[in-house]
Design a protein around this motif. Structure first.
Motif, short mmCIF file in Angstrom:
data_model
loop_
_atom_site.label_atom_id
_atom_site.label_comp_id
_atom_site.label_asym_id
_atom_site.label_seq_id
_atom_site.Cartn_x
_atom_site.Cartn_y
_atom_site.Cartn_z
N LEU A 1 -2.52 -3.60 -6.68
CA LEU A 1 -2.94 -2.31 -6.14
C LEU A 1 -2.76 -1.19 -7.16
N GLU B 1 0.83 -1.21 0.00
CA GLU B 1 0.00 0.00 0.00
C GLU B 1 0.87 1.26 0.00
N GLN B 2 1.88 1.26 0.86
CA GLN B 2 2.77 2.43 0.94
C GLN B 2 3.52 2.65 -0.36
#
Lengths: 131, 558
Positions: free
Chosen positions: A78, A45-46
């Motif tokens: 993602l 995610e980061q």
């Protein structure tokens, strides 16, 4: 091309071996690219958030812990969810040959294993981004 | 070591010899203009008595077991006892690791060495979101005392010595080890082993830190203090140059930054009120063995001499044991190639020789397949056999420090010591190792060296067999070890069961008591031991400390 190629060099997962990531980061920079290095212990995610925020052309990930099968595809996934699938995703580290076809299938465009000259990575990125 | 007249004669005859060299070169030039070691130190064509002319035998070399320990820390070295052959191993689950340990003990290994998985090393339980995909990958996953009981099941802890590669949560794993021993009926004063417990090199090179510099240093001094009273045979820290070298440092940097870290720990312990001679004998070191055989031998000797001088002159240590640099060695993982992996067996053999000729106390030899995957059992066996061949067949163990007196070795030993001293001076000026690390200075120096080396390989200035020269077409390697992907799920289940079974009130009470201790200046060790005995998990114990101490933030400079 107007601007230099922008690359996010990222260390997903928990392993702290960042010699390869840092050497690549420096080589890409010396090769005329703009490089952002995330530092250690980044979640997928980061990494994706940083890639979008920094508007990069390439995400280059390095992992030596063996968690690549889990973490690399997640980043691709993602990026797709964020409609950023045009970002080139590549990976490197201690990655067994047997794992490479599957990683390529899910969208990691190239896997660079130990001993790869940094010039190969630079050339690969340049050839992909030009197209 | 030579009288002035003799040296003059040698100098004169060297000039004569130089003429023949010039003649030879004019017809057949040497392979290259300059020769240098893998660390970039110049290699002269030849070394003579002139290069060691100002050396003082007794002051600079002495005898094995005598100050400054250049020639070794024990008076008989390997004639008395061979080094400990200690293979670092940890596999997925505590049960599998336990089986591997029993196998290695049967194969003639003499000490255990535990590798932990990354979540354990960073103080997360197996069910933490960041642990996803990492559980059991690079070592064994330990969530609670229960796992530790399985890990050492059937291994009498009063009989083996155990080395645990654990740093940020070293206090917690040591607490669990003490608790397991107690259950076996072994009191803590009988325990022998080492915890790595070297947080400074985590910030510099290895990356498994948790807390900021200051509370980390406090945890370390708490361990020193607790062990000096309760676990007196335990080596409370293994000050590690290994990872510094793996990150790309040169040999002199490896010595310099490791000893600078050592100085910081000694300073911290003295500041905490400990007497230097109470804890210094329990300090141990951990170095890398690279391919440049003779440079490495010189490096080990230089490190021993420099540490002896630092302990005597800087810290006024009085006990001999405080001045002895005892060390573990591991062969250099970063020198192993994915190309033609069997060649790595030869590299490891050379590195083994370096460690042994350098006087190591224990040794881990890497397996040929480590640039590809975690090592298979067969590869581990070859690596162990390599040590046994050097020990029993090569003959190098019959005489102590057999390379001493070589003009080259002695000259390089002094050169590495001097270069390391210059760095230590610089680090002192910056305010010591923790400050130099927070500023990113040490990391930057290593990075520069790593990048320089990479460029040398890519421009073919340095040959790496199979990588930039002597290449062959290769199929994909067979027989690599795979970690069972169900390990993570099973560990999650196990944690849930544990949390249902244990007495959660006691856990909470003991974690609260620990929190309290963290907030004051009490020694935290007894509180951690109480908590793990109640089956508080590693993640819970570290969570309490994270709340109080905060987390370290890496400074990155490219």
């Amino acid at each position: 091309m107007d601007r230099p190629i922008r690359v996010l060099v990222a260390k997903p997962g928990l392993d702290g071996h960042d010699r390869g990531a840092k050497v690549i980061a420096r080589a890409l920079r010396d090769g005329g690219m703009e490089v952002i290095y995330t530092g250690l212990r980044q979640t997928p995610e980061q990494i994706v958030a940083a890639a979008i925020q920094e508007d990069v052309d390439v995400v280059a990930m390095s992992i030596l812990s063996g968690a690549h099968n889990h973490l690399f595809p997640k980043v691709v996934d993602l990026l797709e969810k964020e409609n950023a699938e045009d970002i080139l995703v590549i990976g490197g580290g201690v990655i067994p040959e047997d794992d490479i076809p599957e990683l390529k299938k899910v969208g990691i465009k190239a896997i660079f294993t130990p001993g790869t000259p940094t010039t190969d990575v630079i050339e690969f990125i340049k050839s992909q981004i030009k197209n | 070591m030579y009288d002035k007249e003799k040296l003059k004669e040698i100098s004169q005859s060297k000039k004569e010899w130089q003429k023949t060299v010039d003649k030879a070169i004019s017809r057949f030039p040497e392979r290259r203009e300059d020769f240098s070691s893998v660390s970039g130190l110049d290699n002269n064509r030849i070394y003579t008595a002139e290069d060691v002319g100002d050396m003082d035998y007794n002051e600079d070399l002495g005898y094995p077991g005598q100050y400054p320990y250049t020639r070794g820390v024990q008076p008989t070295m390997y004639r008395g006892r061979l080094w400990t052959m200690r293979m670092y191993a940890g596999f997925a689950t505590a049960k599998e690791s336990n089986e591997r340990y029993k196998y290695l003990l049967e194969q003639g290994q003499t000490g255990l060495s535990v590798a932990f998985d990354l979540p354990t090393q960073i103080g997360y339980d197996s069910d933490h979101p960041l642990a996803e995909g990492e559980v059991g990958k690079v070592g064994v996953a330990i969530d609670s005392l229960k796992d530790m009981e399985t890990l050492f099941d059937g291994i009498p802890l009063d009989k083996v010595s155990t080395s645990m590669t654990i740093n940020a949560p070293a206090s917690v794993l040591l607490a669990m080890y003490i608790a397991v021993a107690e259950k076996q009926g072994v009191s803590s004063d009988k325990l022998r082993g080492t915890i790595q417990n070297d947080i400074l090199k985590e910030y510099i090179a290895r990356g498994t830190y948790i807390f900021p510099t200051e509370p980390s240093m406090r945890l370390i001094t708490n361990i020193f203090e607790y062990c000096s009273k309760n676990v007196p045979k335990w080596n409370t820290i293994s000050i590690s140059g290994y990872h510094i070298r793996e990150a790309g440092s040169t040999a002199p940097q490896e010595v310099a930054f490791t000893l600078a870290d050592g100085i910081a720990y000694v300073d911290a312990a003295i500041k905490a009120g400990l007497d230097v001679d109470d804890f210094a004998p329990r300090l141990s070191f951990f170095f890398n063995a690279h391919n440049d055989l003779l440079e490495e031998v010189a490096k080990f000797r230089a490190a021993r001499r420099l540490w002896a001088r630092i302990m005597r002159d800087r810290f006024n240590a009085k006990k001999k044991k405080s001045m002895m640099l005892k060390f573990h060695t591991q062969t250099a993982g970063s020198t192993l190639t994915a190309q033609q992996p069997d060649n790595n067996i030869v590299r490891v053999a050379i590195q083994t020789l370096a460690a042994v000729l350098g006087g190591t106390q224990s040794l881990h030899t890497n397996s040929r397949d480590e640039a590809l995957a975690l090592p298979s059992e067969e590869s581990v066996r070859i690596a162990l056999r390599t040590q046994q061949i050097v020990a029993h067949e090569s003959g190098v163990t019959n005489t102590i420090d057999p390379l001493a007196g070589s003009y080259y070795i002695e000259s390089k030993t002094s050169e590495i010591e001097e270069k390391a001293m210059e760095y230590i001076k610089k680090i002192d000026e910056l305010g010591g190792a923790p400050k130099a690390i927070d500023m990113g200075y040490i990391q930057q120096e290593i990075m520069d060296a790593a990048y320089r080396y990479q460029k040398e390989v890519e421009s073919d200035e340095r040959i790496v067999v199979g990588v930039n020269r002597f290449k062959v077409e290769e199929g994909s390697p067979k027989g690599l070890l795979k970690v069972d992907p169900t390990v993570g799920e099973n560990k999650k289940k196990g944690l849930k069961e544990l949390r249902d079974e244990r007495d959660n009130n006691t856990v909470k009470e003991r974690l609260d008591a620990l929190k309290n201790a963290c907030e004051t200046d009490k020694n935290v060790m007894p509180f951690i031991i109480d908590a793990v005995k109640a089956y508080a998990t590693l993640g819970e114990v570290c969570g309490v400390m994270r709340d109080v101490f905060g987390e370290y933030e890496q400074s990155v400079r490219l």
